[in-house]
Every structure is written in C-alpha cells, then in structure tokens.
Scaffold this motif. Structure first.
Motif, PDB file in Angstrom:
ATOM      1  N   ILE A   4      -2.401  -3.212 -13.206  1.00  0.00           N
ATOM      2  CA  ILE A   4      -1.238  -3.205 -12.310  1.00  0.00           C
ATOM      3  C   ILE A   4      -0.932  -1.771 -11.925  1.00  0.00           C
ATOM      4  N   ARG A   5      -0.686  -1.555 -10.648  1.00  0.00           N
ATOM      5  CA  ARG A   5      -0.320  -0.225 -10.178  1.00  0.00           C
ATOM      6  C   ARG A   5       0.941  -0.326  -9.321  1.00  0.00           C
ATOM      7  N   VAL A   6       1.824   0.663  -9.488  1.00  0.00           N
ATOM      8  CA  VAL A   6       3.045   0.747  -8.689  1.00  0.00           C
ATOM      9  C   VAL A   6       2.938   1.987  -7.819  1.00  0.00           C
ATOM     10  N   HIS A   7       3.004   1.802  -6.509  1.00  0.00           N
ATOM     11  CA  HIS A   7       2.877   2.901  -5.548  1.00  0.00           C
ATOM     12  C   HIS A   7       4.232   3.140  -4.895  1.00  0.00           C
ATOM     13  N   TYR A   8       4.705   4.356  -4.993  1.00  0.00           N
ATOM     14  CA  TYR A   8       6.042   4.689  -4.530  1.00  0.00           C
ATOM     15  C   TYR A   8       5.962   5.735  -3.422  1.00  0.00           C
ATOM     16  N   GLY A   9       6.517   5.424  -2.240  1.00  0.00           N
ATOM     17  CA  GLY A   9       6.516   6.388  -1.148  1.00  0.00           C
ATOM     18  C   GLY A   9       6.666   5.702   0.198  1.00  0.00           C
ATOM     19  N   SER A  10       6.365   6.434   1.249  1.00  0.00           N
ATOM     20  CA  SER A  10       6.463   5.914   2.612  1.00  0.00           C
ATOM     21  C   SER A  10       5.274   5.000   2.906  1.00  0.00           C
ATOM     22  N   HIS A  11       5.270   4.412   4.109  1.00  0.00           N
ATOM     23  CA  HIS A  11       4.138   3.585   4.531  1.00  0.00           C
ATOM     24  C   HIS A  11       2.830   4.365   4.401  1.00  0.00           C
ATOM     25  N   LEU A  12       2.832   5.585   4.935  1.00  0.00           N
ATOM     26  CA  LEU A  12       1.621   6.394   4.953  1.00  0.00           C
ATOM     27  C   LEU A  12       1.147   6.719   3.542  1.00  0.00           C
ATOM     28  N   GLU A  13       2.090   7.064   2.680  1.00  0.00           N
ATOM     29  CA  GLU A  13       1.730   7.404   1.305  1.00  0.00           C
ATOM     30  C   GLU A  13       1.171   6.199   0.555  1.00  0.00           C
ATOM     31  N   CYS A  14       1.812   5.056   0.718  1.00  0.00           N
ATOM     32  CA  CYS A  14       1.332   3.848   0.036  1.00  0.00           C
ATOM     33  C   CYS A  14      -0.055   3.457   0.544  1.00  0.00           C
ATOM     34  N   GLN A  15      -0.288   3.591   1.842  1.00  0.00           N
ATOM     35  CA  GLN A  15      -1.601   3.260   2.387  1.00  0.00           C
ATOM     36  C   GLN A  15      -2.666   4.192   1.828  1.00  0.00           C
ATOM     37  N   TYR A  16      -2.333   5.469   1.677  1.00  0.00           N
ATOM     38  CA  TYR A  16      -3.298   6.385   1.093  1.00  0.00           C
ATOM     39  C   TYR A  16      -3.598   6.006  -0.361  1.00  0.00           C
ATOM     40  N   LEU A  17      -2.564   5.717  -1.129  1.00  0.00           N
ATOM     41  CA  LEU A  17      -2.757   5.373  -2.535  1.00  0.00           C
ATOM     42  C   LEU A  17      -3.579   4.094  -2.682  1.00  0.00           C
ATOM     43  N   THR A  66       2.920   1.688  14.335  1.00  0.00           N
ATOM     44  CA  THR A  66       4.319   2.102  14.141  1.00  0.00           C
ATOM     45  C   THR A  66       4.958   1.374  12.965  1.00  0.00           C
ATOM     46  N   TYR A  67       4.117   0.757  12.111  1.00  0.00           N
ATOM     47  CA  TYR A  67       4.563   0.106  10.879  1.00  0.00           C
ATOM     48  C   TYR A  67       5.461  -1.105  11.122  1.00  0.00           C
ATOM     49  N   GLU A  68       5.220  -1.792  12.223  1.00  0.00           N
ATOM     50  CA  GLU A  68       5.810  -3.107  12.438  1.00  0.00           C
ATOM     51  C   GLU A  68       4.802  -4.152  11.973  1.00  0.00           C
ATOM     52  N   VAL A  69       5.288  -5.352  11.694  1.00  0.00           N
ATOM     53  CA  VAL A  69       4.376  -6.392  11.220  1.00  0.00           C
ATOM     54  C   VAL A  69       3.456  -6.834  12.358  1.00  0.00           C
ATOM     55  N   ASP A  70       2.185  -6.975  12.070  1.00  0.00           N
ATOM     56  CA  ASP A  70       1.174  -7.425  13.037  1.00  0.00           C
ATOM     57  C   ASP A  70       0.688  -8.805  12.596  1.00  0.00           C
TER      58      ASP A  70
END
Length: 567
Positions: free
Chosen positions: A306-319, A335-339
């Motif tokens: 289990i991993r918990v990723h904390y941050g913005s959209h960009l940071e979480c995507q990188y992690l 733009t981080y809207e749901v697709d």
C-alpha cells in the motif's frame, strides 16, 4: 484459521482506511509543487509546513510505527512484497499436478463448510455452474492457491451475489441485462473504472469518490460487481491481479460522506480479484495523517503493498509513474477535469452485449507495456515507445547511410521485432477513445518519423536531392500548422500549452515573456513537431526566429478570449 484472520484483518483495514478518507476537511489548500525527484525532500518539507504542531507530531509517530513494523519482516519477505508492488515478481507457473491438488483441497474445504450456506443453495440450483473448473480456478488464483482462503471467499461471493441480485441469479453469470436503468446510470457515472494496464500488464482499477452518482447505494454496488466480473474475463488479470487507485485529489474528494464504503469493502473482498497493490492519492494534509493512521493498523505484509501519495495532481501522477502507472491510466484531461470518454465507450460496448447469458468481453483493445502508442505526447512515455526510440538510436547510422531499399528492409525488421516481443502499433480514436491496431504502412510512417526526428536533434544536414531544405512535402501529425482553420495533433498540443502557461506568461515583465514562448516551442520540438506555414510549393518549415512571434500571437489571442469569457 490464520487465513480467516487475515481475511478479516483485510476487511477491517480497508474499512478503517475508507472511513478515514471520509473525514476530509473542506479547506482548499491549493498545494502544488515540483515533481522532480531530486527535490522531493524539499517538497515534503513544504507540505509539512502546512501541518500544525500536533499534526506534525502525529505524522512523525505514524512514520516511526510504519518503519518499525516493516522491520518485523524478514529480508526475503520485504523483497517479495516490494516485487509484487512494483510488478517484478515471478510469473505464476500453473503446473497440472499443483492445480489438481489445489482443486481437491478446495473441494474438501467446501464440503466441510457449505452446510446451510448460500453456496449450498446455488449448488442445488446448478451444480455444473458452481463446480465448474474455470470458475473455481478464479478463486484459487485470487488467493494464490490457498485452498482454505479460496473456499471462504467463495462462500462470501455467493452471499454477496444473493444480496445484490437475488436467489434466482445465484447460479448464473451476471450480464448487462441483469442491471436495471438505475444500475446502468451508476455504471456510467464511473466511480469505478477499468482504465488500462501498468508496465507489468496488470489491470488498473481507478476509484474516484468525487464523481459518485447513484439513486440508491444498491445500484452502485451492483454496477461495481458487474465491472469487477468483466475484469475477470481476462485470464491475464486473474493471474497478475489488479492495481487499485483511490483518487481523491482536488475536486475528486467524496461528496457523499463515505456512504457505502463498508459495503464496497465487502464487495472487494468477495470478488475473486487478487489485489497486487493499493495506491491512495490525496492532497489534504489532515486526510493524509488519518489515512496513514489507518495503515498503521495493517499487518506488515499488506502495508508493504500500500502506498499513500500526497500532493497535487502533477505530483501524484509522477509518484504513480515510479510504480509503472502511466498518467494516461487516470481518466483526467490536461486541465485535470474528469475524462469519461474511455469509460463511456466501454459501457456502450457492454450495453450491446447479447442476452443469451454468456459472458463476452467488450471488443476493445487494451494497450500493454510492449505496445507502441501513436497518440502524441501523452502516451510517448509508454515502455514500448521508449524501447523503439532506443532501437532507433542504435540503428540510426546504418539507416542514414542506406539506400531506399536498405532503409525499407531495416524498417520492416524493426517493426517485426516489436511484433515478436508481443507489441503492436496502436492509435486511439479521438471521439470514442477506442484503441485500434494500425496497418503496416502506418507503422512504417511512424518509425520513419522517429528516425527523422532523431536526425533533426543530432543536427544532421537534410538531403537536398529532391526538395529544398526549407520545403516540406507533407506535414506530420505532431507538426504545428499555421494558417486559417488548420488542425493537427501539434496544434492541439500548442493550444493546451498556451492555456496551461498563460498565467505565468501574463505575470512576467515584457522582456521576460519570451522565456514562456521558448519553453512552449521547445516542448513541441521535443515531441517531434515542427512549425509550418503554407506556401505555393507546399509547406515551409519556420526557423525559431520566424515561429516565435506566431506563438506569441497565440498567447495574445488567448488573452483576448480570456477577457471576453464571462466570469
């Protein structure tokens, strides 16, 4: 007995975690930052500054507990769990003798436990269905051939199935025709989506609490059950398991106050899907502490996956990318809207399913790690694309010095190596988001384009035999085409970059704005694009100095559009 305790422990931990996720503070902290791994420590310190003194103490205590618990595992156990987490564990080899023994043990456990159970009712209704070899193997694979755990899960499975669909459906496969209109609306809402595979070809399941929409909780549970059973149609998914992502960043926090997460936890434990890893993505520091507190209650082996990723959209995507999960696995726009296009296309195929009671997977192609994806900058980091670019570098000198026939032969050999490694050349329809395999001609064009882009980066002079250096006979998809009503993938990227970087452009002094323009141009060139404008002889490639004022004009035009837009 130990396995029963383990199942109960998984159930408790998931309930604790999901209930803690509900306790989200309604403050918008606007956390953003750099995803560069070299400054992650600095970024983490920045996040820590948002915590109060007591919160920092709690976080430090929790981290200490996590580290201490991990130390209770042996070196071999830690390595084994980390291998599963990253998808580099050994592939399962199902030997006939081992499988037969596991099936016999499973049957023995069921005989001892089934008395008075819902499983027994289903067996009386249709023994052939319940005792099917294929059906039972699903549970053995989900529990990694632990017969007793598989028997316990089968009993839970039929109890859940009776609760959701009634007794008359116990001995039948659940098809799309078993979902009523409210169920189908919950299915289309997309709270739980099958979004592709990671670099180890494991099915990715994304849960986005912020887009939950259902009339009754039962509708969402029935839709989720159907989705999970559709995932099990893939034998590869049964063998490799799934990667679950709980995504609650930004606007995707749960608005239903956690209603039904206990029921969803029970569904997750009852359906025979092996959970290889769980990732929590969030941006609320208080929520982060609560989730980590829930994880402290988990046993060490489960916590290792289990991993918990904390941050913005960009940071979480990188992690997530560090675990082999591409950004395209998340149903998000630039733009981080749901697709929802991919999910709605999948549901459309499901709705076309026949009514003969058979289980048929939707006729969609799922990209794997070995595929070469022809979709532009969003998919260029796929492992298959990376391998192709490396091969192009190795063969460039031979290709550049060859004749037309020699180049054609080299291209076909390179394409054949992609196919032989289990890869394909795929492109995605912009409207339906369906992946389609391209023809050999299109694959040759793609590989030729990669060679040409690599040649340009090296600064190798172009051939002047047929056309002048500044004249382009035919634009490529990643080129930016200037002029009225011109459309290309390169133009779409240009518009996206202009929108993303407009605020920074406006905040700079006049003499510094050129840095934003140059960064946009550099990004387009990195993706293999050129800047072209029409000419009487075809298309003319613009130099950096010629293209710069045109990109600046795009930013100016966006400013006018921005001012006209209603508040």
């Amino acid at each position: 007995r130990n396995r029963n305790r383990c199942n109960g422990h998984h159930f408790l931990v998931i309930n604790v975690i999901m209930s803690l996720l509900d306790q989200s503070f309604k403050t918008n902290l606007g956390i953003r930052g750099c995803c560069n791994p070299q400054i992650q420590h600095v970024q983490q310190n920045t996040h820590d500054e948002l915590l109060t003194g007591k919160d920092k103490e709690k976080k430090q205590e929790i981290d200490a507990l996590l580290s201490e618990a991990m130390n209770t595992l042996t070196f071999h156990e830690r390595e084994e769990q980390h291998a599963v987490l990253h998808g580099v564990d050994k592939e399962i080899a199902e030997e006939d003798g081992v499988m037969e023994n596991a099936l016999q043990d499973l049957d023995s456990h069921l005989i001892r436990q089934k008395a008075g159970s819902v499983y027994e009712i289903a067996e009386r209704m249709d023994a052939a269905h319940v005792n099917s070899r294929v059906f039972r193997i699903m549970f053995l694979r989900a529990n990694r051939y632990d017969a007793k755990a598989s028997a316990n899960q089968m009993l839970m499975f039929f109890e859940l199935k009776q609760q959701l669909f009634g007794t008359d459906k116990l001995a039948k496969n659940i098809t799309i025709d078993d979902l009523d209109e409210d169920d189908r609306e919950a299915l289309k809402a997309g709270f739980l989506q099958l979004t592709g595979r990671d670099t180890s070809n494991r099915q990715i399941v994304v849960q986005m609490p912020g887009i939950r929409k259902f009339r009754h909780l039962r509708n969402e549970l029935r839709a989720s059950f159907y989705t999970c059973m559709q995932a099990l149609l893939s034998e590869q998914t049964q063998l490799k398991g799934i990667i679950t992502i709980f995504y609650t960043v930004g606007n995707f926090k749960d608005r239903s106050k956690g209603v039904g997460f206990t029921d969803h936890s029970r569904r997750a434990l009852s359906v025979p899907l092996h959970i290889a890893a769980i990732h929590f993505c969030l941006d609320d520091p208080h929520q982060y502490i609560l989730v980590r507190a829930g994880l402290a209650a988990a046993n060490a082996k489960l916590r290792a996956r289990i991993r918990v990723h904390y941050g913005s959209h960009l940071e979480c995507q990188y992690l997530l990318s560090t675990y082999g999960i591409s950004a395209q696995a998340l149903p998000l726009t630039a733009t981080y809207e749901v697709d929802m296009r991919r999910h709605l296309n999948w549901t459309e195929f499901c709705f076309r399913d026949s009514k003969d009671g058979s289980l048929k997977p939707p006729p969609c192609i799922e990209p794997n790690a070995n595929d070469v994806l022809l979709m532009g900058y969003k998919t260029s980091n796929n492992l298959g694309n990376h391998r192709l670019r490396e091969r192009v570098k190795e063969l460039f000198l031979q290709y550049n010095a060859g004749t037309y026939e020699q180049k054609r032969h080299l291209l076909d050999g390179l394409i054949a190596s992609i196919y032989n490694s289990g890869g394909r050349f795929l492109k995605q329809d912009k409207e339906s988001v369906v992946w389609q395999e391209v023809t050999l001609k299109e694959a040759r064009t793609k590989v030729t384009q990669i060679f040409r882009n690599y040649k340009r980066r090296l600064g190798t002079p172009r051939s002047t035999v047929t056309v002048p250096p500044s004249i382009v006979s035919e634009p490529m998809p990643d080129d930016v085409l200037f002029g009225r009503h011109q459309q290309s993938r390169g133009n779409e990227l240009l518009h996206t970059l202009v929108k993303e970087r407009f605020e920074k452009y406006e905040s700079l002094d006049r003499g510094m704005k050129i840095s934003v323009v140059d960064s946009i141009m550099q990004r387009i060139r990195e993706e293999g694009g050129r800047f072209l404008e029409p000419d009487s002889n075809g298309w003319v490639e613009l130099s950096k100095e010629q293209a710069r004022p045109k990109v600046s004009k795009c930013l100016s035009n966006y400013r006018r559009h921005f001012k006209k837009a209603p508040n």
